[in-house]
Design a protein around this motif. Sequence first.
Motif, PDB file in Angstrom:
ATOM      1  N   GLU A 188       0.829  -1.209   0.000  1.00 14.59           N
ATOM      2  CA  GLU A 188       0.000   0.000   0.000  1.00 14.59           C
ATOM      3  C   GLU A 188       0.864   1.259   0.000  1.00 14.59           C
ATOM      4  O   GLU A 188       0.502   2.258  -0.634  1.00 14.59           O
ATOM      5  CB  GLU A 188      -0.919  -0.022   1.223  1.00 14.59           C
ATOM      6  N   ALA A 189       1.990   1.218   0.696  1.00 15.37           N
ATOM      7  CA  ALA A 189       2.894   2.375   0.690  1.00 15.37           C
ATOM      8  C   ALA A 189       3.461   2.597  -0.708  1.00 15.37           C
ATOM      9  O   ALA A 189       3.565   3.744  -1.176  1.00 15.37           O
ATOM     10  CB  ALA A 189       4.020   2.154   1.698  1.00 15.37           C
ATOM     11  N   GLY A 190       3.815   1.508  -1.386  1.00 11.51           N
ATOM     12  CA  GLY A 190       4.315   1.637  -2.748  1.00 11.51           C
ATOM     13  C   GLY A 190       3.261   2.187  -3.697  1.00 11.51           C
ATOM     14  O   GLY A 190       3.561   3.033  -4.556  1.00 11.51           O
ATOM     15  N   GLU A 191       2.027   1.728  -3.534  1.00 11.09           N
ATOM     16  CA  GLU A 191       0.940   2.251  -4.373  1.00 11.09           C
ATOM     17  C   GLU A 191       0.670   3.714  -4.063  1.00 11.09           C
ATOM     18  O   GLU A 191       0.347   4.505  -4.964  1.00 11.09           O
ATOM     19  CB  GLU A 191      -0.311   1.411  -4.152  1.00 11.09           C
ATOM     20  N   ALA A 192       0.795   4.101  -2.796  1.00 13.42           N
ATOM     21  CA  ALA A 192       0.550   5.499  -2.417  1.00 13.42           C
ATOM     22  C   ALA A 192       1.573   6.434  -3.036  1.00 13.42           C
ATOM     23  O   ALA A 192       1.255   7.602  -3.327  1.00 13.42           O
ATOM     24  CB  ALA A 192       0.577   5.628  -0.889  1.00 13.42           C
ATOM     25  N   PHE A 193       2.787   5.940  -3.254  1.00 14.75           N
ATOM     26  CA  PHE A 193       3.819   6.756  -3.891  1.00 14.75           C
ATOM     27  C   PHE A 193       3.775   6.655  -5.413  1.00 14.75           C
ATOM     28  O   PHE A 193       4.697   7.119  -6.091  1.00 14.75           O
ATOM     29  CB  PHE A 193       5.197   6.349  -3.383  1.00 14.75           C
ATOM     30  N   GLY A 194       2.712   6.043  -5.940  1.00 15.51           N
ATOM     31  CA  GLY A 194       2.524   5.988  -7.384  1.00 15.51           C
ATOM     32  C   GLY A 194       3.276   4.875  -8.084  1.00 15.51           C
ATOM     33  O   GLY A 194       3.480   4.946  -9.308  1.00 15.51           O
ATOM     34  N   GLY A 195       3.662   3.850  -7.356  1.00 17.07           N
ATOM     35  CA  GLY A 195       4.393   2.742  -7.959  1.00 17.07           C
ATOM     36  C   GLY A 195       3.482   1.873  -8.817  1.00 17.07           C
ATOM     37  O   GLY A 195       2.348   1.572  -8.437  1.00 17.07           O
ATOM     38  N   THR A 196       3.964   1.488  -9.984  1.00 15.52           N
ATOM     39  CA  THR A 196       3.206   0.575 -10.842  1.00 15.52           C
ATOM     40  C   THR A 196       3.345  -0.850 -10.301  1.00 15.52           C
ATOM     41  O   THR A 196       4.146  -1.128  -9.400  1.00 15.52           O
ATOM     42  CB  THR A 196       3.722   0.639 -12.281  1.00 15.52           C
ATOM     43  N   LYS A 197       2.556  -1.773 -10.862  1.00 13.98           N
ATOM     44  CA  LYS A 197       2.624  -3.169 -10.425  1.00 13.98           C
ATOM     45  C   LYS A 197       4.013  -3.748 -10.656  1.00 13.98           C
ATOM     46  O   LYS A 197       4.516  -4.509  -9.830  1.00 13.98           O
ATOM     47  CB  LYS A 197       1.571  -3.985 -11.164  1.00 13.98           C
ATOM     48  N   ARG A 198       4.612  -3.385 -11.782  1.00 12.00           N
ATOM     49  CA  ARG A 198       5.957  -3.898 -12.066  1.00 12.00           C
ATOM     50  C   ARG A 198       6.970  -3.342 -11.082  1.00 12.00           C
ATOM     51  O   ARG A 198       7.855  -4.062 -10.604  1.00 12.00           O
ATOM     52  CB  ARG A 198       6.344  -3.541 -13.501  1.00 12.00           C
TER      53      ARG A 198
END
Length: 281
Positions: A188-198
């Motif tokens: 969730e932290a990675g998604e919050a920083f705009g990280g793509t699935k890859r």
Amino acid sequence: MEQWLTDNKLPIGKWIKNAIDYMLDHGAFLFDSFADGLKFLIEGFSNILLWFPSLVVVLFLTVLVYFLHRSWKLSAMVVVGLLLVINLGYWTETVHTFTLILSATVICIVIGIPLGIAMAHHPLLAKMLRPILDLMQTIPTFVYLIPTMIMFGLGVVPGLISTAIFALPAPIRLTSLGISSVPKALIEAGEAFGGTKRQILWKIEIPYAMPNIMAGVTQCIMLSLSMVVIAALVGAPGLGVPVVRALNTVNIAKGFEAGLAIVVVAILLDRVFKTRTGGQG
């Protein structure tokens, strides 16, 4: 009731035989081409290692191990173990065994790690693959030799394929376990920083799961090594050949020495990769 069940036996074995016969009738040239190409690569790598003097290879491996782990104790263990193998007269067989294990491990990594990641991300795929993996691990290893020997003939190729099939479930399961155990808070932290699935896969999930992935690789190597003797029954070269010959001739001395060489290879591979796993953790 029991007699009725016996009289109405399901022809499972006949179905498998018919399927293999069909593949041989319509794709024999593909199996032959695949076997020839794989045999060329494996034997070519073995011949390259055997072209160099054994002491030069030992020195190279010792330097490589020290460069990777910065441990003089582990490097000394490599020197002593390989010099013992040379002293016993099994250097050529050890090189063939190492090539077989390395090839099987590469195949298992290329297939197993992506499948393990896919299982962790797709629960339906995981449900479908679990019974297949259970079947691959529980079927007696001798059973693998029959169809592979029929399709690819005698030699290193059926031994390699049987070894890879036997060892493949380990990296698949442990990779799936490692990816599944990544805390949701990190994702969730990675998604919050705009990280793509890859990006999340390569920068969060795989680094977190690396100890499990490396444990799967180590298990794959050990399982491959356990197939050395069985693979020798279909003509695969290596340390399994003198063990089988010693068994046939009841030669205790030869069997113990060949078995000791296998133990030395197993210990060295386990220590090198286990140390590497600890470093990743």
